[in-house]
Design an enzyme around this catalytic site. Structure first.
Site, PDB file in Angstrom:
ATOM      1  N   HIS A  90      -7.838 -13.765 -11.462  1.00 29.54           N
ATOM      2  CA  HIS A  90      -7.661 -12.317 -11.286  1.00 29.54           C
ATOM      3  C   HIS A  90      -8.253 -11.599 -12.491  1.00 29.54           C
ATOM      4  CE1 HIS A  90      -5.853  -8.533 -10.025  1.00 29.54           C
ATOM      5  NE2 HIS A  90      -5.647  -8.329 -11.305  1.00 29.54           N
ATOM      6  N   ASP A 169       5.321  -3.589  -4.051  1.00 31.02           N
ATOM      7  CA  ASP A 169       4.300  -3.240  -5.052  1.00 31.02           C
ATOM      8  C   ASP A 169       3.347  -2.196  -4.499  1.00 31.02           C
ATOM      9  OD1 ASP A 169       2.568  -3.506  -7.433  1.00 31.02           O
ATOM     10  OD2 ASP A 169       1.176  -4.253  -5.911  1.00 31.02           O
ATOM     11  N   ARG A 176       2.995   5.180  -8.782  1.00 29.47           N
ATOM     12  CA  ARG A 176       2.606   5.192 -10.203  1.00 29.47           C
ATOM     13  C   ARG A 176       1.288   5.919 -10.400  1.00 29.47           C
ATOM     14  NH1 ARG A 176       1.967  -0.699 -11.067  1.00 29.47           N
ATOM     15  NH2 ARG A 176       1.122  -0.089 -13.080  1.00 29.47           N
ATOM     16  N   SER A 191       3.224  -5.986 -11.113  1.00 29.73           N
ATOM     17  CA  SER A 191       2.424  -5.632  -9.943  1.00 29.73           C
ATOM     18  C   SER A 191       1.390  -6.729  -9.656  1.00 29.73           C
ATOM     19  CB  SER A 191       1.729  -4.284 -10.216  1.00 29.73           C
ATOM     20  OG  SER A 191       0.730  -4.033  -9.282  1.00 29.73           O
ATOM     21  N   LYS A 195       1.858 -10.206  -6.608  1.00 35.41           N
ATOM     22  CA  LYS A 195       0.902 -10.520  -5.537  1.00 35.41           C
ATOM     23  C   LYS A 195       0.350 -11.941  -5.695  1.00 35.41           C
ATOM     24  CE  LYS A 195      -0.861  -6.574  -6.583  1.00 35.41           C
ATOM     25  NZ  LYS A 195      -1.477  -5.284  -6.824  1.00 35.41           N
TER      26      LYS A 195
HETATM   27  N1  URA Z   1      -3.776  -3.841 -10.598  1.00 35.91           N
HETATM   28  C1  URA Z   1      -2.651  -4.011  -9.904  1.00 35.91           C
HETATM   29  O1  URA Z   1      -2.621  -4.703  -8.902  1.00 35.91           O
HETATM   30  N2  URA Z   1      -1.541  -3.398 -10.346  1.00 35.91           N
HETATM   31  C2  URA Z   1      -1.509  -2.630 -11.451  1.00 35.91           C
HETATM   32  O2  URA Z   1      -0.466  -2.117 -11.798  1.00 35.91           O
HETATM   33  C3  URA Z   1      -2.703  -2.465 -12.156  1.00 35.91           C
HETATM   34  C4  URA Z   1      -3.832  -3.096 -11.708  1.00 35.91           C
END
Ligand code: URA
Length: 432
Positions: A90, A169, A176, A191, A195
Site C-alpha cells: 500500500h 471507514d 473527515r 483507515s 481495509k
Molecule cells: N488513505 C486512506 O485510505 N485513509 C486515510 O485516512 C488516508 C489515506
C-alpha cells in the site's frame, strides 16, 4: 411487543472523554463505530469525535480497537485456501506513483500471490485503477470467485476493493474529508489498516511517502504514521514493514494514466526511469522477504521477461489487451527552458495538481478521468538543459485546460547554476 433498542453508551460522553484527553474504553469505542455505521450516531457527533482525536491523539491500544471495530463493520476475506503466500503493498499516494503496475506482476512471477485491492484517484494523486483502465477492455470489478481464480493462476490481481470491506471507514473517511480531520495519524492509520487487514493478506509492505507531494510533508510525522501502521498490522497477525520514501519530486517521467502504463511497461521490459526501477526493486525485495523468498533475484525477473509475462497474463485475465494501442492526447503543449543550466527542482505537488487540472484526475468521485491527459517530463532535477530545450509536455483533450495547468506550475521548477544535493529515494525502513 416490539421494544426500542437501548443503546449501551452515549455519544456525547465518548466525545467528552476524548475531548478532555482521556482514553476511550474499548466497549465504548466499539459501540461508537458500530452505532455510527448504523446511523444512530450522527455525522456531527462523529465529526466532533474525529476532531477530538486529531487534537488529543489516541493510545496504541485505542488505535488497535478502533481499527478492529472498523474491520468488524464489514466482511473479512481470507486467502487461506490458496496454497501460496499472499503479500500486498500500500502506498500513501504520490505524484507519478505507478509502482503497483510493475510491482504486482514482478512479485507474482516468484509464485507469490499479490491481491492488490485498489481505489480510484481523488485529488492530485492518481488512482491505480484509473491508470489500468487506459488499457482497452481492462476491467476493475471482479467477483470474489474471479479474484481467487486469478490469484491461483496468474498470481497478481489489481482490482477494485469491494464495498463490503470496512464500510465504517468509507463513511468516516468521507466525513473527515469535509471536516478538516484527515490529517490525524490514528485516523489515517486505522483507515488504511482496517481495509488491508480485512482484505486478508498474510503480509503487507507500506510505502509511506514523505515530501511536498505527499500527504505527510514532515519526516517525523511520516515515521510516526509508518510505525503506527506497522504496529497495527503486526498486532493483527499481518507481517508488516514500511519504507519511508521521498515524494518531493514526481516519480519517473510520466504523470497521468495512459502515459504511466506506458512507463510501467518499459520497466517490465527491463528499461524505464531509474527511480521507478529502484523503488519497484526495493518494494519487491521487502514483499518477497515477508513472503519467505528473501533470496529472489528481482532484477533478473525484470531483465529476462518473467515479470513481463506475468503482466501480460494479469492484464488478459481481466479482459485487457496488453498489445492494444493506448489512448493518445488530442492536444499537447511543450514547456521549454528559458535559460540554460541545471534543473534544480521540480516540485511534486504542483505537477500533480497540473496533471489533475489537465483531466488526468477527478474532483468528484463520480467524474470520469481523461486517460490520455497528463504530463511527460523530459528532464529531472540534476540534469543539464540548454535554453529552448523542452522540460516537459502537457497533454489534454481540450487546449483550454492548459492555462489553469500552467498556473499551477508557476514557480514549480527551477533551472540554476548548481546541481541540487541528491536526496535518497528510500529514506528509512521501519519494521516491527
Ligand atoms: N488513505 C486512506 O485510505 N485513509 C486515510 O485516512 C488516508 C489515506
Amino acid at each position: 411487543m416490539s421494544g426500542t433498542v437501548v443503546e449501551a453508551f452515549d455519544a456525547v460522553d465518548v466525545i467528552r472523554t476524548k475531548r478532555d484527553g482521556g482514553a476511550v474504553p474499548e466497549d465504548a469505542l466499539r459501540w461508537l463505530v458500530d452505532a455510527y455505521t448504523r446511523g444512530y450516531v450522527a455525522d456531527a457527533q462523529m465529526a466532533a469525535f474525529a476532531m477530538a482525536v486529531l487534537l488529543r491523539g489516541m493510545a496504541r491500544d485505542e488505535i488497535r480497537v478502533l481499527t478492529d471495530a472498523m474491520i468488524a463493520s464489514g466482511e473479512r476475506m481470507s486467502f487461506a485456501g490458496l496454497g501460496k503466500p499472499t503479500v500486498d503493498k500500500h502506498s500513501t499516494g504520490g505524484v507519478g506513483d505507478k509502482i503497483t503496475l510493475p510491482l504486482a506482476p514482478l512479485v507474482a512471477s516468484f509464485g507469490v500471490a499479490v491481491p492488490q485491492l485498489s481505489g480510484r484517484g481523488l485529488g492530485h494523486t492518481g488512482g491505480t485503477l484509473d491508470k489500468l483502465e487506459s488499457i482497452p477492455g481492462w476491467r476493475a470489478a471482479l467477483s470474489n470467485d474471479e479474484l481467487f481464480a486469478q490469484l491461483r493462476g496468474v498470481g497478481a490481481v489489481v482490482c477494485a476493493a469491494g464495498a463490503g470491506l470496512a464500510p465504517a471507514d468509507k463513511k468516516l473517511y468521507a466525513l473527515r474529508d469535509v471536516t478538516g480531520t484527515v490529517e490525524a495519524i490514528p485516523l489515517i492509520a486505522s483507515s488504511i489498516m482496517s481495509k488491508k487487514i480485512a482484505e486478508g493478506t498474510d503480509s503487507l509492505v507500506l510505502d509511506v511517502k514523505v515530501g511536498s507531494g505527499a500527504f505527510m510533508r514532515d519526516l517525523d510525522r511520516a515515521r510516526e504514521l509508518a510505525r503506527t501502521m506497522v504496529e497495527l498490522g503486526t498486532d493483527s497477525g499481518v507481517a508488516t514493514t514500511a519504507l519511508l520514501t521521498n515524494m518531493d519530486t514526481p516519480l519517473g517521467l510520466a504523470i497521468g494514466n495512459a502515459n504511466e502504463v506506458r512507463e510501467s511497461v518499459e520497466v517490465l521490459a527491463g528499461g524505464g526511469p531509474g527511480d521507478i526501477v529502484e523503488l519497484t526493486v526495493a518494494l519487491a525485495r521487502e514483499m518477497l522477504t515477508l513472503a519467505g523468498r528473501p533470496d529472489a533475484d528481482v532484477e533478473a525477473a525484470l531483465a529476462d521477461g518473467r515479470a513481463m509475462d506475468a503482466w501480460r497474463a494479469m492484464i488478459r485475465a481481466q479482459g485487457g489487451d496488453p498489445d492494444a494501442a493506448l489512448p493518445t492526447p488530442r492536444e499537447s503543449h511543450p514547456v521549454t527552458a528559458t535559460t540554460g543550466g541545471v534543473v534544480t527542482r521540480m516540485d511534486a505537488l504542483p505537477f500533480g495538481v497540473a496533471a489533475w487540472r489537465l483531466g488526468a484526475g477527478r474532483a468528484r468521485a463520480q467524474d470520469p478521468v481523461v486517460h490520455a491527459a497528463g504530463i511527460d517530463l523530459h528532464v529531472k532535477p540534476g540534469e543539464t538543459v540548454q535554453a529552448g530545450q523542452p522540460l516537459f509536455t502537457l497533454h489534454a483533450d481540450d487546449e483550454q485546460r492548459f492555462a489553469r495547468a500552467l498556473e499551477a506550475l508557476e514557480g514549480a521548477w527551477a533551472v540554476g547554476a548548481e546541481a541540487p544535493a541528491s536526496a535518497p529515494l528510500v529514506i528509512e525502513r521501519i519494521t516491527a
